[in-house]
Design a protein around this motif. Structure first.
Motif, mmCIF file in Angstrom:
data_model
loop_
_atom_site.group_PDB
_atom_site.id
_atom_site.type_symbol
_atom_site.label_atom_id
_atom_site.label_comp_id
_atom_site.label_asym_id
_atom_site.label_seq_id
_atom_site.Cartn_x
_atom_site.Cartn_y
_atom_site.Cartn_z
ATOM 1 N N THR A 12 95.903 -44.136 18.491
ATOM 2 C CA THR A 12 95.796 -44.575 17.093
ATOM 3 C C THR A 12 96.148 -46.040 16.916
ATOM 4 O O THR A 12 96.057 -46.565 15.806
ATOM 5 C CB THR A 12 96.725 -43.744 16.188
ATOM 6 N N THR A 14 94.755 -48.810 17.571
ATOM 7 C CA THR A 14 93.734 -49.774 17.146
ATOM 8 C C THR A 14 93.333 -49.588 15.688
ATOM 9 O O THR A 14 92.584 -50.399 15.158
ATOM 10 C CB THR A 14 92.482 -49.650 18.030
ATOM 11 N N ALA A 15 93.809 -48.530 15.041
ATOM 12 C CA ALA A 15 93.438 -48.254 13.648
ATOM 13 C C ALA A 15 94.204 -49.167 12.699
ATOM 14 O O ALA A 15 95.400 -49.420 12.900
ATOM 15 C CB ALA A 15 93.733 -46.798 13.303
ATOM 16 N N ARG A 19 94.305 -47.765 6.596
ATOM 17 C CA ARG A 19 93.348 -46.679 6.788
ATOM 18 C C ARG A 19 94.032 -45.468 7.433
ATOM 19 O O ARG A 19 93.796 -44.324 7.054
ATOM 20 C CB ARG A 19 92.186 -47.172 7.661
ATOM 21 N N ALA A 51 86.862 -44.671 19.310
ATOM 22 C CA ALA A 51 86.581 -46.047 18.887
ATOM 23 C C ALA A 51 87.155 -46.299 17.497
ATOM 24 O O ALA A 51 87.646 -47.392 17.211
ATOM 25 C CB ALA A 51 85.081 -46.310 18.901
ATOM 26 N N ARG A 52 87.103 -45.287 16.640
ATOM 27 C CA ARG A 52 87.663 -45.395 15.277
ATOM 28 C C ARG A 52 88.627 -44.232 15.055
ATOM 29 O O ARG A 52 88.241 -43.175 14.562
ATOM 30 C CB ARG A 52 86.525 -45.375 14.259
ATOM 31 N N ALA A 54 91.044 -43.536 12.956
ATOM 32 C CA ALA A 54 91.241 -43.007 11.604
ATOM 33 C C ALA A 54 90.088 -42.091 11.206
ATOM 34 O O ALA A 54 90.307 -41.030 10.603
ATOM 35 C CB ALA A 54 91.384 -44.157 10.604
ATOM 36 N N GLU A 55 88.881 -42.466 11.561
ATOM 37 C CA GLU A 55 87.725 -41.626 11.240
ATOM 38 C C GLU A 55 87.756 -40.330 12.049
ATOM 39 O O GLU A 55 87.363 -39.270 11.557
ATOM 40 C CB GLU A 55 86.425 -42.385 11.507
ATOM 41 N N TYR A 56 88.226 -40.417 13.276
ATOM 42 C CA TYR A 56 88.342 -39.220 14.091
ATOM 43 C C TYR A 56 89.356 -38.247 13.470
ATOM 44 O O TYR A 56 89.091 -37.048 13.373
ATOM 45 C CB TYR A 56 88.754 -39.576 15.524
#
Length: 170
Positions: A12, A14-15, A19, A51-52, A54-56
């Motif tokens: 996490t 890189t988030a 967000r 890669a994302r 928060a979206e995961y």
């Protein structure tokens, strides 16, 4: 608290903080602390780095919510009522229940008689000790008394299949 979670869960990091705070809101509103949230995210056992992140997390929480919602709908559709299910049994046709239970008892008695007739009622009785002691063991050779014999080992008696003179323990 979000900073602590981001520091403890490596995938996490890189988030963006805002967000991540937004997607972790269901946990924080439920009263979870940073340790509990971190443990939950670690329990997902990711072997890769999204890669994302928060979206995961958002997608995983949405999947869980959908599954819980579907389970609740199924329980409602089936008419499941915990109080009614844990209460006393009430039947509309007691005679039918009595007939079913009588049939089950007769079937069990017939099955027990059949097992006793085949010598399979109680293999640990003293009367059957000589029969079980002479039962073929692994390595006795190709002679077979039946397709299903018994193997004695470690003071226990367990059924085994005989094939080509050797036991296949299952």
């Amino acid at each position: 608290m979000t900073r602590q979670v981001r520091a403890r869960v490596n995938w996490t990091q890189t988030a963006p903080l805002r967000r991540l705070e937004f997607v972790l809101r269901p946990f924080t509103t439920a009263g979870w602390d940073a340790d509990m949230i971190s443990a939950e995210l670690h329990s997902w056992m990711l072997t890769w780095r999204p890669a994302r992140p928060a979206e995961y997390i958002r997608a995983q929480l949405a999947k869980r919510a959908a599954v819980e919602h579907q389970a609740a709908q199924l329980e409602a559709a089936e008419g499941w009522n915990e109080d009614e299910a844990s209460g006393t049994l009430r039947v509309s046709r007691p005679a039918l229940v009595a007939d079913v239970l009588t049939g089950v008892a007769q079937g069990m008695a017939a099955y027990s008689a059949h097992q006793a007739a085949n010598g399979l009622d109680n293999l640990l009785d003293d009367d059957d000790a000589s029969a079980t002691a002479s039962a073929p063991r692994c390595g006795d050779g190709p002679e077979r008394r039946s397709d299903r014999d018994f193997h004695r080992g470690d003071d226990s008696l367990r059924p085994v299949r005989k094939s080509a003179g050797c036991c296949l323990l299952r």
